[in-house]
Design a protein around this motif. Sequence first.
Motif, PDB file in Angstrom:
ATOM      1  N   SER A 136      -4.704 -25.854  44.175  1.00  0.00           N
ATOM      2  CA  SER A 136      -5.321 -24.395  43.757  1.00  0.00           C
ATOM      3  C   SER A 136      -6.492 -23.982  44.555  1.00  0.00           C
ATOM      4  N   LYS A 137      -6.460 -22.811  44.588  1.00  0.00           N
ATOM      5  CA  LYS A 137      -7.802 -22.134  45.302  1.00  0.00           C
ATOM      6  C   LYS A 137      -9.063 -22.580  44.349  1.00  0.00           C
ATOM      7  N   VAL A 138      -8.879 -22.426  42.904  1.00  0.00           N
ATOM      8  CA  VAL A 138      -9.971 -22.774  41.948  1.00  0.00           C
ATOM      9  C   VAL A 138     -10.440 -24.208  42.487  1.00  0.00           C
ATOM     10  N   GLY A 139      -9.505 -25.062  42.365  1.00  0.00           N
ATOM     11  CA  GLY A 139      -9.847 -26.348  42.515  1.00  0.00           C
ATOM     12  C   GLY A 139     -10.570 -26.733  43.947  1.00  0.00           C
ATOM     13  N   TRP A 140      -9.956 -26.314  45.173  1.00  0.00           N
ATOM     14  CA  TRP A 140     -10.577 -26.584  46.411  1.00  0.00           C
ATOM     15  C   TRP A 140     -12.038 -25.755  46.407  1.00  0.00           C
ATOM     16  N   THR A 141     -12.047 -24.740  45.730  1.00  0.00           N
ATOM     17  CA  THR A 141     -13.418 -23.913  45.878  1.00  0.00           C
ATOM     18  C   THR A 141     -14.307 -24.516  45.289  1.00  0.00           C
ATOM     19  N   SER A 142     -14.000 -25.463  43.918  1.00  0.00           N
ATOM     20  CA  SER A 142     -15.238 -26.074  43.375  1.00  0.00           C
ATOM     21  C   SER A 142     -15.431 -27.622  44.285  1.00  0.00           C
ATOM     22  N   HIS A 143     -14.280 -28.020  44.733  1.00  0.00           N
ATOM     23  CA  HIS A 143     -14.629 -29.309  45.573  1.00  0.00           C
ATOM     24  C   HIS A 143     -15.671 -28.998  46.803  1.00  0.00           C
ATOM     25  N   ALA A 144     -15.237 -27.923  47.394  1.00  0.00           N
ATOM     26  CA  ALA A 144     -16.136 -27.614  48.739  1.00  0.00           C
ATOM     27  C   ALA A 144     -17.814 -27.246  48.084  1.00  0.00           C
ATOM     28  N   ILE A 145     -17.785 -26.637  46.996  1.00  0.00           N
ATOM     29  CA  ILE A 145     -19.392 -26.309  46.569  1.00  0.00           C
ATOM     30  C   ILE A 145     -19.945 -27.393  46.044  1.00  0.00           C
ATOM     31  N   LEU A 146     -19.218 -28.151  45.311  1.00  0.00           N
ATOM     32  CA  LEU A 146     -20.154 -29.393  44.673  1.00  0.00           C
ATOM     33  C   LEU A 146     -20.183 -30.471  45.865  1.00  0.00           C
ATOM     34  N   SER A 147     -19.340 -30.528  46.416  1.00  0.00           N
ATOM     35  CA  SER A 147     -19.427 -31.736  47.431  1.00  0.00           C
ATOM     36  C   SER A 147     -20.450 -31.270  48.307  1.00  0.00           C
ATOM     37  N   ALA A 148     -20.515 -30.287  49.006  1.00  0.00           N
ATOM     38  CA  ALA A 148     -21.632 -29.768  49.774  1.00  0.00           C
ATOM     39  C   ALA A 148     -23.184 -29.712  49.211  1.00  0.00           C
ATOM     40  N   GLY A 149     -22.992 -29.036  47.835  1.00  0.00           N
ATOM     41  CA  GLY A 149     -24.266 -28.942  47.131  1.00  0.00           C
ATOM     42  C   GLY A 149     -24.847 -30.320  46.611  1.00  0.00           C
ATOM     43  N   PHE A 150     -24.218 -31.176  46.043  1.00  0.00           N
ATOM     44  CA  PHE A 150     -24.576 -32.460  45.798  1.00  0.00           C
ATOM     45  C   PHE A 150     -25.212 -33.404  47.019  1.00  0.00           C
ATOM     46  N   GLY A 151     -24.290 -33.149  48.088  1.00  0.00           N
ATOM     47  CA  GLY A 151     -24.454 -33.970  49.296  1.00  0.00           C
ATOM     48  C   GLY A 151     -25.958 -33.632  49.998  1.00  0.00           C
ATOM     49  N   GLY A 152     -26.137 -32.169  49.984  1.00  0.00           N
ATOM     50  CA  GLY A 152     -27.574 -31.753  50.502  1.00  0.00           C
ATOM     51  C   GLY A 152     -28.698 -32.308  49.563  1.00  0.00           C
ATOM     52  N   LEU A 153     -28.581 -32.016  48.028  1.00  0.00           N
ATOM     53  CA  LEU A 153     -29.342 -32.386  47.123  1.00  0.00           C
ATOM     54  C   LEU A 153     -29.753 -33.765  47.224  1.00  0.00           C
ATOM     55  N   THR A 154     -28.849 -34.831  47.198  1.00  0.00           N
ATOM     56  CA  THR A 154     -29.178 -36.108  47.275  1.00  0.00           C
ATOM     57  C   THR A 154     -29.934 -36.564  48.437  1.00  0.00           C
ATOM     58  N   ALA A 155     -29.604 -35.984  49.546  1.00  0.00           N
ATOM     59  CA  ALA A 155     -30.509 -36.303  50.815  1.00  0.00           C
ATOM     60  C   ALA A 155     -31.671 -35.742  50.604  1.00  0.00           C
ATOM     61  N   MET A 156     -31.936 -34.828  50.126  1.00  0.00           N
ATOM     62  CA  MET A 156     -33.368 -34.201  49.936  1.00  0.00           C
ATOM     63  C   MET A 156     -34.146 -34.945  49.178  1.00  0.00           C
ATOM     64  N   VAL A 157     -33.634 -35.397  47.681  1.00  0.00           N
ATOM     65  CA  VAL A 157     -34.169 -36.166  46.718  1.00  0.00           C
ATOM     66  C   VAL A 157     -34.765 -37.787  47.454  1.00  0.00           C
ATOM     67  N   ALA A 158     -33.583 -38.186  48.073  1.00  0.00           N
ATOM     68  CA  ALA A 158     -34.154 -39.456  48.841  1.00  0.00           C
ATOM     69  C   ALA A 158     -35.001 -39.662  49.716  1.00  0.00           C
ATOM     70  N   SER A 159     -34.964 -38.449  50.696  1.00  0.00           N
ATOM     71  CA  SER A 159     -36.050 -38.556  51.741  1.00  0.00           C
ATOM     72  C   SER A 159     -37.362 -37.669  51.527  1.00  0.00           C
TER      73      SER A 159
END
Length: 593
Positions: free
Chosen positions: A514-537
């Motif tokens: 579904s478009k809704v599913g992959w839209t959610s995956h893309a936003i949360l993967s990119a957002g949590f990836g960048g957020l975790t990198a910032m908090v760690a470094s």
Amino acid sequence: MSSTIPTARPINVPPLSAETLSGPQTPATPTTSTAAEPQPTPPSSEHIIPGGLGSRRASLGATKHDGHSDAEPPRSRPSTPPRQSAPKVLSRTSSTNSTGGPGRLPDAHGGGEQIPMTPVTANLNGSSSSLASDAQRPSGGAPSLTEQRRSAATETGHSSALPREAHDEISQLTRGMPGSFDPLPREVPDPGPRAPGGLASLHAATVPSPRDVNPRIDIDSLAQKLPDDITGCVAYMLSAMRKSPDDIPALEQLATRQAAVLESRGIHTRDDLVAVFKQVQWRDQGTAMMHGMASASGFNLGSLPVNLKVADLTLASLMKALPQLPIALPALITGALMGFALSTLDVASGAAAGKTFQDAYFTRPPGEQLSAQLPEHLANANPATKTSLAADNSKAAGLSYGAARNGGVRVPLMVGLELAGKPETRAKVDALVDPLLGLPLGGGGMRVAKNDFDVSAGRAGFQHFLAREDLGACLDHLQKPGTEQILSAAARLGTHAANLKETFPEALSDVFASKVGWTSHAILSAGFGGLTAMVASLPATLQKDHGLSETAANITTQSLKFVVLQALYHVWGGALGAVGGPKAPDPAAVSHA
């Protein structure tokens, strides 16, 4: 009014009017009064009223008696006969209930000064007060102040000389003096005009908005708008659904039919109907909380192991496998993996929640409940669009997950524990607060907000409740004992567990096809990836390159984290609404976000 206090002075009493002389008079008891000499200091209220007030009133009464103070032509008024018995005497304590005070008062009819009539009552010991001295005079003497005012009122027909609103004479007289204050005005809210009875509301030139018939908090304000009869109440509520005059016949039939259903269940007045609305509102609010928690259960329950152990183990494994890379890169990968996993759980839980709660609301009936009652264009009025869903989802996500949960709880906890020098405790507490409050405040709050937006748009509300085909069954359920209603709600939880199994194929399709599913995956993967990198470094960078202390660096990093999360919630909610919204008006299309 000036702070200068008038003192006793001679007055010129005008001749008695013909009306006063012609009527029967009851001789008043003669009294003896002496004028007090002016004192060098401002007199107390006991000396102000008898002399200063009486003389000023008499002079003003003489002016009005001569007919030189009112600019407005006299209006006709029936003549008031003179008092047949001695005036009733007032005590000093009645001054707070008097109808006027000395000084200049604006005339409501454009005239000059006016003297509102001041009632008087008897003292407890039977003696007359100083205010009553004007009403008692020897037979054949000058007319009393009371008679002068009555004469002025009856001869000129001017309403300013008659009793109007209550004033405190002491407050009026001492206004402007040192130590005194002007009382604050009281503003009485105007509830507005009441709706007409019967079916007249359906024929009105203007109809109420959906929010007019669905107040958010004060439902009692709705009772001030409703008419007395139950048919008129139903007609007024249903008039919010009217789109054109062509809709009136169908709404008239529906209003008459539904009013009969209400009366058959003992609901005969607007107060009875408002009491039903109160029950319906808080039950639907509770249903929205349960609906939102069920929809968000995958994301929030999945966040618990991720926050406590899984994320740390994944990051440690990546750092061990890639020791030559800076910590930001393994953290980026870890965050992206966690974001994808949580998005999968979130999208998968939506199908079962949608099926469980599709018929759980009183004010959001299924489409078939309205289709049998109303024309198609009214039953499916105001459908959501991509734009409206995007805006509503974005605001709802930011208000619930961002403002309520993070801003209201997580940020204060973070600052307090960091300032207390307990960064490790802060990390553990935040790992628990995040998912545990994410269920009621995040998921539940988001659904409550979205439902409220639907009410404002006219897609739900009390008018939809009254239009239901099964209105009688709903009223019967509301009149059941509380234990039965609680058991009914508990049974729906069991239904949800069964729906998780039945909707599993649909959930897989939502996640991976579904478009809704992959839209959610893309936003949360990119957002949590960048957020975790910032908090760690970022903390080490702030301490090394900018000289911040450990506490300052942690607070700065965590504050930036919540700012990024707030933006992420808005983007995520808005994107799901835009992608999941119908291409054409289709109220059956829903988003499980």
